[in-house]
Design a protein around this motif. Structure first.
Motif, PDB file in Angstrom:
ATOM      1  N   GLU A  65      -5.629   1.230  -1.637  1.00  0.00           N
ATOM      2  CA  GLU A  65      -6.733   0.953  -0.717  1.00  0.00           C
ATOM      3  C   GLU A  65      -6.597  -0.437  -0.086  1.00  0.00           C
ATOM      4  N   ASP A  66      -6.129  -1.418  -0.870  1.00  0.00           N
ATOM      5  CA  ASP A  66      -5.903  -2.756  -0.300  1.00  0.00           C
ATOM      6  C   ASP A  66      -4.817  -2.707   0.767  1.00  0.00           C
ATOM      7  N   ALA A  67      -3.755  -1.959   0.497  1.00  0.00           N
ATOM      8  CA  ALA A  67      -2.653  -1.848   1.462  1.00  0.00           C
ATOM      9  C   ALA A  67      -3.115  -1.124   2.727  1.00  0.00           C
ATOM     10  N   LEU A  68      -3.916  -0.078   2.555  1.00  0.00           N
ATOM     11  CA  LEU A  68      -4.440   0.636   3.727  1.00  0.00           C
ATOM     12  C   LEU A  68      -5.366  -0.265   4.534  1.00  0.00           C
ATOM     13  N   PHE A  69      -6.184  -1.048   3.846  1.00  0.00           N
ATOM     14  CA  PHE A  69      -7.067  -1.981   4.549  1.00  0.00           C
ATOM     15  C   PHE A  69      -6.248  -3.006   5.335  1.00  0.00           C
ATOM     16  N   ALA A  70      -5.219  -3.572   4.700  1.00  0.00           N
ATOM     17  CA  ALA A  70      -4.371  -4.571   5.374  1.00  0.00           C
ATOM     18  C   ALA A  70      -3.695  -3.945   6.596  1.00  0.00           C
ATOM     19  N   LEU A  71      -3.229  -2.724   6.460  1.00  0.00           N
ATOM     20  CA  LEU A  71      -2.584  -2.033   7.569  1.00  0.00           C
ATOM     21  C   LEU A  71      -3.579  -1.788   8.710  1.00  0.00           C
TER      22      LEU A  71
END
Length: 173
Positions: A65-71
């Motif tokens: 979820e953190d990676a998706l948010f950053a993306l």
């Protein structure tokens, strides 16, 4: 075989891989969910590939979820930058159009004033013949053409070009 989303299989058909970031995120979450479901039975079999996969999912899932948010945030920043760039270009083009209109209006006014002065001079000089007035008006045309060239060219054209234009105007071309 294992259940795999279309993206994992590389089967997009005639469409783009994802219409939206939400579609991408949904499919990525599905990959993790399927990996966890399919390989859960190998959790207690350390020598198997499934055990390695379930461990990888356990390590990576909390960061998904953190990676998706950053993306998504990066994509938002790029879109915001593009919008700013489009607006900047629009403003620059509008300033250019306004300056062009101003220069065109200034040229038209200068020509109108010059024509008025020549007509006034010809009117005051009652002895001037029609031929003299035509010559004066042609002179205005030469002056007008040459002054417009001065305003529109950054480099100095050859004097031959000026002489050719003057000859054309005097011949009535």
């Amino acid at each position: 075989g294992s259940p795999t989303p279309a993206a994992a299989a590389g089967d997009y058909g005639d469409r783009e891989p994802y219409e939206t970031m939400a579609d991408f995120a949904k499919e990525l979450r599905l990959v993790f969910e399927n990996a966890r479901k399919y390989n859960a039975r190998f959790r207690d079999t350390p020598a198997s590939r499934g055990h390695q996969i379930i461990n990888a999912v356990d390590v990576l899932a909390p960061h998904l979820e953190d990676a998706l948010f950053a993306l998504a945030f990066d994509a938002y920043e790029r879109v915001k930058y593009d919008r700013v760039l489009v607006e900047w270009n629009r403003q620059v083009e509008e300033k250019h159009r306004a300056e062009t209109r101003r220069v065109e209006n200034e040229r038209a006014e200068m020509r109108r004033v010059a024509e008025h002065k020549i007509h006034e001079a010809a009117r005051k000089n009652k002895t001037a013949t029609r031929k003299d007035r035509v010559r004066i008006l042609r002179g205005l045309s030469v002056a007008g053409v040459l002054s417009l060239d001065v305003l529109t060219h950054d480099d100095d054209d050859d004097e031959e070009d000026d002489d050719e234009k003057k000859d054309e105007v005097e011949r009535g071309d």
